[in-house]
Design a protein around this motif. Sequence first.
Motif, PDB file in Angstrom:
ATOM      1  N   ASP A  98     -10.860  12.347   2.568  1.00 22.20           N
ATOM      2  CA  ASP A  98      -9.621  12.164   1.837  1.00 22.20           C
ATOM      3  C   ASP A  98      -8.819  11.033   2.489  1.00 22.20           C
ATOM      4  N   THR A  99      -8.130  10.267   1.670  1.00 18.60           N
ATOM      5  CA  THR A  99      -7.332   9.140   2.166  1.00 18.60           C
ATOM      6  C   THR A  99      -6.340   9.583   3.232  1.00 18.60           C
ATOM      7  N   SER A 100      -5.767  10.764   3.071  1.00 13.63           N
ATOM      8  CA  SER A 100      -4.774  11.249   4.034  1.00 13.63           C
ATOM      9  C   SER A 100      -5.390  11.509   5.413  1.00 13.63           C
ATOM     10  N   SER A 129     -12.099   5.335   2.661  1.00 16.59           N
ATOM     11  CA  SER A 129     -12.134   6.793   2.512  1.00 16.59           C
ATOM     12  C   SER A 129     -13.196   7.200   1.502  1.00 16.59           C
ATOM     13  N   LYS A 130     -13.248   6.460   0.404  1.00 19.60           N
ATOM     14  CA  LYS A 130     -14.189   6.771  -0.667  1.00 19.60           C
ATOM     15  C   LYS A 130     -15.641   6.638  -0.189  1.00 19.60           C
ATOM     16  N   GLN A 136      -7.647   1.401   2.814  1.00 26.04           N
ATOM     17  CA  GLN A 136      -7.696   2.814   3.214  1.00 26.04           C
ATOM     18  C   GLN A 136      -8.393   3.640   2.136  1.00 26.04           C
ATOM     19  N   TYR A 137      -8.052   3.388   0.886  1.00 26.57           N
ATOM     20  CA  TYR A 137      -8.662   4.112  -0.232  1.00 26.57           C
ATOM     21  C   TYR A 137     -10.159   3.827  -0.311  1.00 26.57           C
ATOM     22  N   THR A 182      -3.192  -0.002   1.746  1.00 25.70           N
ATOM     23  CA  THR A 182      -3.465   1.127   0.855  1.00 25.70           C
ATOM     24  C   THR A 182      -4.821   0.976   0.176  1.00 25.70           C
TER      25      THR A 182
END
Length: 97
Positions: A22-24, A16-17, A12-13, A9
């Motif tokens: 977006d993380t999704s 993404s940033k 991934q965050y 998690t």
Amino acid sequence: MSKIAFFTTYIQYEISKVIGIDTSELDVEMSLNYLGLDSLIAVKLRNKFRKDLELDIPAVKFLEDTNVATLAILVNDLSENADSKIKNDDEWLEGEL
């Protein structure tokens, strides 16, 4: 939550940033090369992980054909080795005192 799930998690965050999605939208099995990670982003992630997790992950690990799930396993392994090294260092220090 297991440590690997936490690291997945977190990674991934952070990825993404830095790449601006977006993380999704970031599938943990998707190749980071496919996402366009370059050496500048790899160094930025390395520094962020070093600061937040106190682990040194070589920037090249972000550039190899890897994904979030693989990185989470690597980070977990490094954190376990760091924990055992710290415990061993503490034991050594106590024995010397």
